[in-house]
Design an enzyme around this catalytic site. Structure first.
Site, PDB file in Angstrom:
ATOM      1  N   TYR A   1     -25.535  -4.137 -14.177  1.00  0.00           N
ATOM      2  CA  TYR A   1     -26.190  -3.939 -12.783  1.00  0.00           C
ATOM      3  C   TYR A   1     -27.223  -4.980 -12.355  1.00  0.00           C
ATOM      4  CZ  TYR A   1     -23.407   0.256 -13.164  1.00  0.00           C
ATOM      5  OH  TYR A   1     -22.462   1.554 -13.685  1.00  0.00           O
TER       6      TYR A   1
ATOM      7  N   HIS B   1     -18.456  -0.471 -21.237  1.00  0.00           N
ATOM      8  CA  HIS B   1     -18.425  -0.422 -19.712  1.00  0.00           C
ATOM      9  C   HIS B   1     -16.959  -1.000 -19.021  1.00  0.00           C
ATOM     10  CE1 HIS B   1     -21.098  -1.370 -16.064  1.00  0.00           C
ATOM     11  NE2 HIS B   1     -20.222  -0.756 -15.618  1.00  0.00           N
TER      12      HIS B   1
HETATM   13  P1  NAD Z   1     -22.179   6.276  -4.765  1.00  0.00           P
HETATM   14  O1  NAD Z   1     -20.816   6.956  -4.442  1.00  0.00           O
HETATM   15  O2  NAD Z   1     -23.047   6.994  -5.304  1.00  0.00           O
HETATM   16  O3  NAD Z   1     -22.711   5.464  -3.498  1.00  0.00           O
HETATM   17  C1  NAD Z   1     -24.032   4.968  -3.691  1.00  0.00           C
HETATM   18  C2  NAD Z   1     -24.347   4.424  -2.334  1.00  0.00           C
HETATM   19  O4  NAD Z   1     -24.614   5.654  -1.240  1.00  0.00           O
HETATM   20  C3  NAD Z   1     -25.523   3.525  -2.091  1.00  0.00           C
HETATM   21  O5  NAD Z   1     -25.446   2.821  -1.292  1.00  0.00           O
HETATM   22  C4  NAD Z   1     -26.515   4.636  -1.873  1.00  0.00           C
HETATM   23  O6  NAD Z   1     -27.753   4.052  -1.361  1.00  0.00           O
HETATM   24  C5  NAD Z   1     -25.779   5.543  -0.793  1.00  0.00           C
HETATM   25  N1  NAD Z   1     -26.283   6.861  -0.886  1.00  0.00           N
HETATM   26  C6  NAD Z   1     -26.944   7.657  -1.696  1.00  0.00           C
HETATM   27  N2  NAD Z   1     -27.188   9.061  -1.399  1.00  0.00           N
HETATM   28  C7  NAD Z   1     -27.192   8.902   0.016  1.00  0.00           C
HETATM   29  C8  NAD Z   1     -27.265   9.864   0.976  1.00  0.00           C
HETATM   30  N3  NAD Z   1     -27.891  11.020   0.792  1.00  0.00           N
HETATM   31  N4  NAD Z   1     -27.018   9.621   2.182  1.00  0.00           N
HETATM   32  C9  NAD Z   1     -26.373   8.454   2.492  1.00  0.00           C
HETATM   33  N5  NAD Z   1     -26.189   7.471   1.589  1.00  0.00           N
HETATM   34  C10 NAD Z   1     -26.561   7.760   0.440  1.00  0.00           C
HETATM   35  O7  NAD Z   1     -21.872   5.017  -5.896  1.00  0.00           O
HETATM   36  P2  NAD Z   1     -22.224   4.131  -6.957  1.00  0.00           P
HETATM   37  O8  NAD Z   1     -23.727   3.831  -6.801  1.00  0.00           O
HETATM   38  O9  NAD Z   1     -21.419   3.224  -7.288  1.00  0.00           O
HETATM   39  O10 NAD Z   1     -22.145   5.265  -8.323  1.00  0.00           O
HETATM   40  C11 NAD Z   1     -23.151   5.954  -8.876  1.00  0.00           C
HETATM   41  C12 NAD Z   1     -23.768   5.660 -10.017  1.00  0.00           C
HETATM   42  O11 NAD Z   1     -22.694   5.920 -10.909  1.00  0.00           O
HETATM   43  C13 NAD Z   1     -23.876   4.140 -10.342  1.00  0.00           C
HETATM   44  O12 NAD Z   1     -25.345   3.654  -9.797  1.00  0.00           O
HETATM   45  C14 NAD Z   1     -23.566   3.839 -11.658  1.00  0.00           C
HETATM   46  O13 NAD Z   1     -24.899   4.276 -12.410  1.00  0.00           O
HETATM   47  C15 NAD Z   1     -22.738   4.951 -12.074  1.00  0.00           C
HETATM   48  N6  NAD Z   1     -21.447   4.191 -11.938  1.00  0.00           N
HETATM   49  C16 NAD Z   1     -20.896   3.608 -13.181  1.00  0.00           C
HETATM   50  C17 NAD Z   1     -19.647   3.073 -13.260  1.00  0.00           C
HETATM   51  C18 NAD Z   1     -19.011   2.592 -14.578  1.00  0.00           C
HETATM   52  O14 NAD Z   1     -19.435   2.875 -15.586  1.00  0.00           O
HETATM   53  N7  NAD Z   1     -17.914   1.822 -14.531  1.00  0.00           N
HETATM   54  C19 NAD Z   1     -18.728   2.884 -12.084  1.00  0.00           C
HETATM   55  C20 NAD Z   1     -19.426   3.443 -10.923  1.00  0.00           C
HETATM   56  C21 NAD Z   1     -20.579   4.075 -10.816  1.00  0.00           C
HETATM   57 MG    MG Z   2     -19.359  -0.498 -12.688  1.00  0.00          MG
END
Ligand code: NAD
Ligand code: MG
Length: 324
Positions: free
Chosen positions: A64, A129
Protein backbone atom coordinates in the site's frame (compact mmCIF):
# COMPACT_ATOMS: atom_id res chain seq x y z
CA UNK A 1 -29.08 12.40 12.76
CA UNK A 2 -26.07 10.50 14.06
CA UNK A 3 -26.84 8.19 16.94
CA UNK A 4 -24.47 9.15 19.78
CA UNK A 5 -21.74 6.58 20.30
CA UNK A 6 -22.34 5.23 23.78
CA UNK A 7 -21.17 1.65 23.74
CA UNK A 8 -17.72 0.39 22.88
CA UNK A 9 -17.62 -1.27 19.55
CA UNK A 10 -18.49 -4.97 19.48
CA UNK A 11 -15.58 -7.44 19.39
CA UNK A 12 -15.66 -10.83 17.66
CA UNK A 13 -13.44 -13.90 17.99
CA UNK A 14 -11.18 -14.61 15.02
CA UNK A 15 -11.38 -18.34 14.24
CA UNK A 16 -9.20 -20.34 16.63
CA UNK A 17 -6.66 -17.56 17.23
CA UNK A 18 -8.05 -16.32 20.54
CA UNK A 19 -7.84 -12.80 19.12
CA UNK A 20 -10.86 -10.58 19.58
CA UNK A 21 -11.16 -8.11 16.74
CA UNK A 22 -13.35 -5.04 16.72
CA UNK A 23 -16.22 -5.65 14.30
CA UNK A 24 -15.07 -2.60 12.36
CA UNK A 25 -11.40 -2.91 11.44
CA UNK A 26 -9.18 -0.07 10.26
CA UNK A 27 -8.01 -0.53 6.68
CA UNK A 28 -4.77 1.44 6.49
CA UNK A 29 -4.34 1.42 2.73
CA UNK A 30 -5.62 5.03 2.58
CA UNK A 31 -2.67 6.02 4.82
CA UNK A 32 -0.54 5.06 1.82
CA UNK A 33 -2.35 7.77 -0.17
CA UNK A 34 -4.14 5.14 -2.21
CA UNK A 35 -7.39 7.14 -2.18
CA UNK A 36 -5.81 10.64 -2.19
CA UNK A 37 -3.21 12.39 -0.05
CA UNK A 38 -3.34 12.19 3.75
CA UNK A 39 -1.08 14.34 5.93
CA UNK A 40 0.81 12.86 8.89
CA UNK A 41 -1.27 14.93 11.29
CA UNK A 42 -4.53 13.74 9.76
CA UNK A 43 -3.27 10.16 9.85
CA UNK A 44 -2.41 10.40 13.55
CA UNK A 45 -5.75 12.06 14.40
CA UNK A 46 -7.61 9.39 12.44
CA UNK A 47 -5.83 6.46 14.11
CA UNK A 48 -6.21 8.07 17.55
CA UNK A 49 -9.94 8.51 17.04
CA UNK A 50 -10.22 4.90 15.88
CA UNK A 51 -8.52 3.63 19.04
CA UNK A 52 -10.63 5.94 21.24
CA UNK A 53 -13.81 4.57 19.72
CA UNK A 54 -12.85 0.92 20.23
CA UNK A 55 -11.28 -0.05 16.90
CA UNK A 56 -8.44 -2.41 17.85
CA UNK A 57 -7.59 -3.97 14.48
CA UNK A 58 -5.35 -2.31 11.88
CA UNK A 59 -4.54 -3.85 8.51
CA UNK A 60 -1.72 -2.75 6.24
CA UNK A 61 0.72 -4.10 3.64
CA UNK A 62 4.13 -3.16 2.25
CA UNK A 63 2.30 -2.85 -1.07
CA UNK A 64 0.00 0.00 0.00
CA UNK A 65 1.54 3.22 -1.20
CA UNK A 66 4.79 1.32 -1.83
CA UNK A 67 5.55 0.97 1.94
CA UNK A 68 4.04 4.37 2.90
CA UNK A 69 1.00 2.84 4.62
CA UNK A 70 3.18 0.75 6.97
CA UNK A 71 5.47 3.69 7.69
CA UNK A 72 2.53 6.00 8.45
CA UNK A 73 0.78 3.44 10.64
CA UNK A 74 4.04 2.92 12.56
CA UNK A 75 4.39 6.68 13.10
CA UNK A 76 0.79 6.94 14.25
CA UNK A 77 0.99 4.09 16.77
CA UNK A 78 4.25 5.47 18.15
CA UNK A 79 2.93 9.04 18.38
CA UNK A 80 -0.22 7.91 20.17
CA UNK A 81 1.80 5.71 22.51
CA UNK A 82 -0.80 3.01 22.88
CA UNK A 83 0.34 -0.13 24.79
CA UNK A 84 1.22 -3.02 22.48
CA UNK A 85 -1.41 -5.37 23.93
CA UNK A 86 -4.19 -2.88 23.14
CA UNK A 87 -4.09 -3.23 19.36
CA UNK A 88 -3.85 -5.94 16.72
CA UNK A 89 -1.84 -5.36 13.55
CA UNK A 90 -1.90 -7.40 10.39
CA UNK A 91 0.44 -6.81 7.51
CA UNK A 92 1.26 -8.82 4.42
CA UNK A 93 4.05 -10.26 2.34
CA UNK A 94 4.66 -11.32 -1.25
CA UNK A 95 3.17 -8.24 -2.94
CA UNK A 96 5.29 -5.10 -3.30
CA UNK A 97 5.36 -1.90 -5.31
CA UNK A 98 7.92 -3.67 -7.46
CA UNK A 99 5.78 -6.77 -8.06
CA UNK A 100 5.15 -10.21 -6.56
CA UNK A 101 7.63 -12.49 -4.80
CA UNK A 102 6.36 -15.26 -2.54
CA UNK A 103 9.75 -16.97 -2.14
CA UNK A 104 10.81 -18.01 1.36
CA UNK A 105 13.81 -15.73 1.11
CA UNK A 106 11.79 -12.65 0.18
CA UNK A 107 8.99 -13.09 2.71
CA UNK A 108 11.52 -13.78 5.48
CA UNK A 109 13.32 -10.54 4.70
CA UNK A 110 10.04 -8.72 4.18
CA UNK A 111 8.79 -9.20 7.75
CA UNK A 112 11.93 -7.58 9.16
CA UNK A 113 11.42 -4.60 6.85
CA UNK A 114 7.74 -4.36 7.85
CA UNK A 115 8.53 -4.57 11.58
CA UNK A 116 11.06 -1.79 11.22
CA UNK A 117 8.61 0.47 9.36
CA UNK A 118 5.85 -0.35 11.86
CA UNK A 119 8.29 0.07 14.78
CA UNK A 120 7.04 -3.20 16.28
CA UNK A 121 8.68 -6.39 17.60
CA UNK A 122 5.97 -8.62 16.15
CA UNK A 123 2.79 -8.43 14.11
CA UNK A 124 -0.30 -10.33 15.13
CA UNK A 125 -1.07 -11.58 11.62
CA UNK A 126 1.12 -11.90 8.53
CA UNK A 127 -0.77 -12.66 5.34
CA UNK A 128 0.36 -13.76 1.91
CA UNK A 129 -0.95 -10.84 -0.16
CA UNK A 130 -3.15 -11.59 -3.18
CA UNK A 131 -2.04 -15.17 -3.77
CA UNK A 132 -3.85 -15.47 -7.10
CA UNK A 133 -0.86 -13.60 -8.54
CA UNK A 134 1.54 -16.25 -7.27
CA UNK A 135 2.17 -19.91 -7.91
CA UNK A 136 -0.28 -21.53 -5.47
CA UNK A 137 1.93 -24.60 -5.10
CA UNK A 138 4.74 -22.32 -4.00
CA UNK A 139 2.39 -20.74 -1.44
CA UNK A 140 1.61 -24.24 -0.11
CA UNK A 141 5.11 -25.73 -0.21
CA UNK A 142 7.39 -22.76 0.39
CA UNK A 143 5.69 -19.57 1.59
CA UNK A 144 3.51 -20.99 4.36
CA UNK A 145 6.36 -23.16 5.75
CA UNK A 146 8.55 -20.01 5.79
CA UNK A 147 5.85 -18.19 7.74
CA UNK A 148 5.65 -21.11 10.21
CA UNK A 149 9.32 -20.44 10.99
CA UNK A 150 8.60 -16.76 11.58
CA UNK A 151 5.83 -17.83 13.94
CA UNK A 152 8.30 -19.98 15.91
CA UNK A 153 10.72 -17.05 16.02
CA UNK A 154 7.99 -14.86 17.51
CA UNK A 155 7.94 -12.28 14.70
CA UNK A 156 4.35 -13.11 13.82
CA UNK A 157 1.55 -14.69 15.84
CA UNK A 158 -0.78 -15.93 13.11
CA UNK A 159 -0.70 -16.71 9.39
CA UNK A 160 -3.17 -15.65 6.72
CA UNK A 161 -3.83 -15.61 3.00
CA UNK A 162 -5.63 -12.95 0.99
CA UNK A 163 -7.07 -12.80 -2.51
CA UNK A 164 -10.04 -11.91 -4.69
CA UNK A 165 -11.14 -15.18 -6.39
CA UNK A 166 -12.58 -17.63 -3.85
CA UNK A 167 -11.09 -20.76 -5.38
CA UNK A 168 -7.53 -19.80 -4.41
CA UNK A 169 -8.47 -20.14 -0.74
CA UNK A 170 -9.72 -23.71 -1.03
CA UNK A 171 -6.81 -24.66 -3.28
CA UNK A 172 -4.39 -23.75 -0.51
CA UNK A 173 -6.47 -24.82 2.50
CA UNK A 174 -7.06 -28.26 0.98
CA UNK A 175 -3.28 -28.79 0.68
CA UNK A 176 -1.84 -27.55 3.97
CA UNK A 177 -2.13 -29.17 7.42
CA UNK A 178 -5.11 -27.91 9.41
CA UNK A 179 -3.94 -25.14 11.73
CA UNK A 180 -1.11 -23.91 9.51
CA UNK A 181 -3.29 -21.14 8.05
CA UNK A 182 -5.21 -19.27 10.74
CA UNK A 183 -6.98 -16.57 8.77
CA UNK A 184 -8.35 -15.68 5.35
CA UNK A 185 -8.91 -12.12 4.21
CA UNK A 186 -11.47 -11.82 1.44
CA UNK A 187 -12.37 -8.50 -0.15
CA UNK A 188 -15.22 -7.10 -2.22
CA UNK A 189 -17.22 -10.30 -1.68
CA UNK A 190 -19.44 -9.33 1.20
CA UNK A 191 -21.11 -6.08 0.30
CA UNK A 192 -24.60 -5.25 -0.96
CA UNK A 193 -23.61 -5.87 -4.59
CA UNK A 194 -21.58 -9.06 -4.03
CA UNK A 195 -22.08 -11.74 -1.36
CA UNK A 196 -19.95 -14.55 -2.82
CA UNK A 197 -18.12 -14.94 0.51
CA UNK A 198 -21.29 -16.14 2.23
CA UNK A 199 -21.26 -19.54 0.49
CA UNK A 200 -17.68 -20.18 1.66
CA UNK A 201 -18.24 -19.49 5.35
CA UNK A 202 -19.12 -23.10 6.35
CA UNK A 203 -16.04 -24.35 4.50
CA UNK A 204 -13.75 -21.89 6.30
CA UNK A 205 -15.30 -22.90 9.61
CA UNK A 206 -14.62 -26.57 8.82
CA UNK A 207 -10.97 -25.68 8.23
CA UNK A 208 -10.73 -23.82 11.55
CA UNK A 209 -9.93 -20.60 9.74
CA UNK A 210 -11.06 -17.16 10.88
CA UNK A 211 -12.59 -14.81 8.31
CA UNK A 212 -11.89 -11.13 7.74
CA UNK A 213 -13.88 -9.31 5.07
CA UNK A 214 -12.49 -6.16 3.50
CA UNK A 215 -13.86 -3.41 1.29
CA UNK A 216 -17.50 -3.19 2.44
CA UNK A 217 -17.76 -0.06 0.32
CA UNK A 218 -16.46 -2.05 -2.67
CA UNK A 219 -13.30 0.10 -2.76
CA UNK A 220 -15.31 3.29 -3.12
CA UNK A 221 -18.10 2.07 -5.43
CA UNK A 222 -20.60 2.31 -2.58
CA UNK A 223 -19.79 5.88 -1.58
CA UNK A 224 -21.32 9.22 -2.59
CA UNK A 225 -17.92 10.31 -3.86
CA UNK A 226 -17.58 7.26 -6.10
CA UNK A 227 -14.58 5.01 -6.84
CA UNK A 228 -11.02 6.09 -7.56
CA UNK A 229 -9.93 6.25 -11.17
CA UNK A 230 -8.01 2.90 -10.93
CA UNK A 231 -11.09 0.94 -9.84
CA UNK A 232 -11.30 -2.34 -11.82
CA UNK A 233 -15.12 -2.69 -11.96
CA UNK A 234 -16.93 -2.75 -15.32
CA UNK A 235 -18.70 0.42 -16.49
CA UNK A 236 -22.00 -1.41 -15.90
CA UNK A 237 -21.17 -2.17 -12.27
CA UNK A 238 -19.87 1.36 -11.70
CA UNK A 239 -23.02 2.94 -13.06
CA UNK A 240 -25.33 0.64 -11.07
CA UNK A 241 -23.49 1.59 -7.86
CA UNK A 242 -23.66 5.25 -8.80
CA UNK A 243 -27.42 4.92 -9.29
CA UNK A 244 -27.71 3.18 -5.90
CA UNK A 245 -25.76 5.98 -4.20
CA UNK A 246 -27.92 8.62 -5.89
CA UNK A 247 -31.08 6.80 -4.84
CA UNK A 248 -29.95 6.73 -1.20
CA UNK A 249 -29.07 10.39 -1.27
CA UNK A 250 -32.45 11.27 -2.71
CA UNK A 251 -34.07 9.38 0.18
CA UNK A 252 -31.89 11.20 2.71
CA UNK A 253 -29.83 8.05 3.35
CA UNK A 254 -26.13 7.36 3.12
CA UNK A 255 -24.97 4.53 0.88
CA UNK A 256 -21.73 3.99 2.85
CA UNK A 257 -23.52 3.60 6.14
CA UNK A 258 -26.00 1.19 4.62
CA UNK A 259 -23.21 -0.81 3.00
CA UNK A 260 -21.10 -1.06 6.12
CA UNK A 261 -24.10 -2.16 8.17
CA UNK A 262 -24.87 -4.80 5.57
CA UNK A 263 -21.33 -6.23 5.83
CA UNK A 264 -21.37 -6.11 9.63
CA UNK A 265 -24.63 -7.98 9.94
CA UNK A 266 -23.05 -11.40 9.37
CA UNK A 267 -21.40 -12.37 12.66
CA UNK A 268 -19.46 -15.25 11.12
CA UNK A 269 -17.23 -12.52 9.74
CA UNK A 270 -14.90 -11.48 12.54
CA UNK A 271 -14.03 -8.03 11.32
CA UNK A 272 -15.03 -5.81 8.43
CA UNK A 273 -12.06 -3.77 7.22
CA UNK A 274 -12.98 -0.28 6.03
CA UNK A 275 -10.41 2.02 4.53
CA UNK A 276 -10.46 5.27 6.50
CA UNK A 277 -8.54 8.49 6.10
CA UNK A 278 -10.33 11.04 8.26
CA UNK A 279 -11.68 11.44 11.78
CA UNK A 280 -15.10 11.98 10.29
CA UNK A 281 -15.06 8.63 8.50
CA UNK A 282 -14.00 6.87 11.71
CA UNK A 283 -16.81 8.52 13.68
CA UNK A 284 -19.38 7.74 10.99
CA UNK A 285 -18.32 4.13 10.62
CA UNK A 286 -18.25 3.36 14.34
CA UNK A 287 -21.60 5.11 14.76
CA UNK A 288 -23.03 2.97 11.96
CA UNK A 289 -21.82 -0.20 13.71
CA UNK A 290 -23.17 0.85 17.11
CA UNK A 291 -26.48 1.87 15.56
CA UNK A 292 -26.75 -1.54 13.92
CA UNK A 293 -26.48 -3.31 17.28
CA UNK A 294 -28.82 -0.89 19.05
CA UNK A 295 -31.43 0.17 16.47
CA UNK A 296 -30.99 -2.52 13.79
CA UNK A 297 -30.87 -2.48 10.00
CA UNK A 298 -32.66 0.02 7.77
CA UNK A 299 -34.52 -2.71 5.91
CA UNK A 300 -36.60 -0.60 3.51
CA UNK A 301 -33.78 1.32 1.89
CA UNK A 302 -31.63 -1.84 1.82
CA UNK A 303 -34.29 -3.64 -0.20
CA UNK A 304 -34.48 -0.72 -2.65
CA UNK A 305 -30.71 -0.66 -3.10
CA UNK A 306 -30.56 -4.45 -3.49
CA UNK A 307 -33.15 -4.13 -6.24
CA UNK A 308 -31.09 -1.49 -8.06
CA UNK A 309 -27.98 -3.68 -7.80
CA UNK A 310 -29.71 -6.97 -8.72
CA UNK A 311 -28.64 -6.86 -12.43
CA UNK A 312 -24.97 -6.73 -11.40
CA UNK A 313 -25.22 -9.03 -8.35
CA UNK A 314 -21.95 -10.89 -7.67
CA UNK A 315 -20.32 -9.36 -10.73
CA UNK A 316 -16.59 -9.27 -10.01
CA UNK A 317 -13.52 -8.65 -12.18
CA UNK A 318 -10.54 -10.74 -13.22
CA UNK A 319 -7.60 -10.85 -10.82
CA UNK A 320 -4.39 -12.82 -10.89
CA UNK A 321 -2.73 -15.36 -13.15
CA UNK A 322 -4.95 -18.35 -12.38
CA UNK A 323 -8.07 -18.97 -14.42
CA UNK A 324 -11.16 -17.81 -12.57
P1 NAD B 1 -13.36 0.24 1.16
O1 NAD B 1 -14.49 -0.48 0.54
O2 NAD B 1 -13.20 0.16 2.62
O3 NAD B 1 -13.46 1.77 0.66
C1 NAD B 1 -12.55 2.71 1.08
C2 NAD B 1 -12.97 4.08 0.54
O4 NAD B 1 -14.16 4.46 1.19
C3 NAD B 1 -11.95 5.15 0.83
O5 NAD B 1 -11.99 6.07 -0.25
C4 NAD B 1 -12.49 5.81 2.07
O6 NAD B 1 -12.07 7.14 2.16
C5 NAD B 1 -13.97 5.71 1.84
N1 NAD B 1 -14.77 5.73 3.08
C6 NAD B 1 -14.54 5.10 4.26
N2 NAD B 1 -15.50 5.39 5.15
C7 NAD B 1 -16.38 6.21 4.52
C8 NAD B 1 -17.58 6.83 4.91
N3 NAD B 1 -18.09 6.69 6.14
N4 NAD B 1 -18.22 7.61 4.01
C9 NAD B 1 -17.72 7.77 2.77
N5 NAD B 1 -16.60 7.20 2.33
C10 NAD B 1 -15.93 6.43 3.20
O7 NAD B 1 -12.05 -0.29 0.42
P2 NAD B 1 -10.55 -0.54 0.83
O8 NAD B 1 -9.94 0.62 1.52
O9 NAD B 1 -9.91 -1.05 -0.38
O10 NAD B 1 -10.63 -1.78 1.83
C11 NAD B 1 -10.47 -1.65 3.21
C12 NAD B 1 -9.17 -2.23 3.70
O11 NAD B 1 -9.20 -3.63 3.54
C13 NAD B 1 -7.90 -1.78 2.99
O12 NAD B 1 -7.43 -0.55 3.50
C14 NAD B 1 -6.99 -2.92 3.29
O13 NAD B 1 -6.47 -2.78 4.61
C15 NAD B 1 -7.92 -4.11 3.24
N6 NAD B 1 -7.92 -4.77 1.91
C16 NAD B 1 -7.08 -5.81 1.69
C17 NAD B 1 -7.04 -6.44 0.45
C18 NAD B 1 -6.11 -7.58 0.24
O14 NAD B 1 -5.43 -8.00 1.16
N7 NAD B 1 -5.99 -8.12 -0.95
C19 NAD B 1 -7.83 -5.98 -0.59
C20 NAD B 1 -8.70 -4.92 -0.35
C21 NAD B 1 -8.74 -4.33 0.90
MG1 MG C 1 -4.90 -5.23 -2.19
Amino acid sequence: NLVPIMAKLEQRELGNTGLKLSSVGFGASPLGNVFGNVSEKDAIDTVREALNLGINFFDTSPYYGDTLSETMLGKCLEAIGVPRDQFIVSTKCGRYGSGFDFSAERVTKSIDESLSRLKLDYVDILQCHDIEFGDLDQIVNETIPALQKLKKEGKIRFIGITGLPMEVFSYVLDRVPIGSVDVVLSYCHYSINDTALEDMLPYFKSKGVGVISASPLAMGLLTERGPPEWHPASPELKSACKAAAAHCKEKGKNISKLSLQFSLSNKEISSVLVGMNSVQQVVENVAAAVELTTVGKDGDILLEVETILQPVKNQSWPSGIQKS
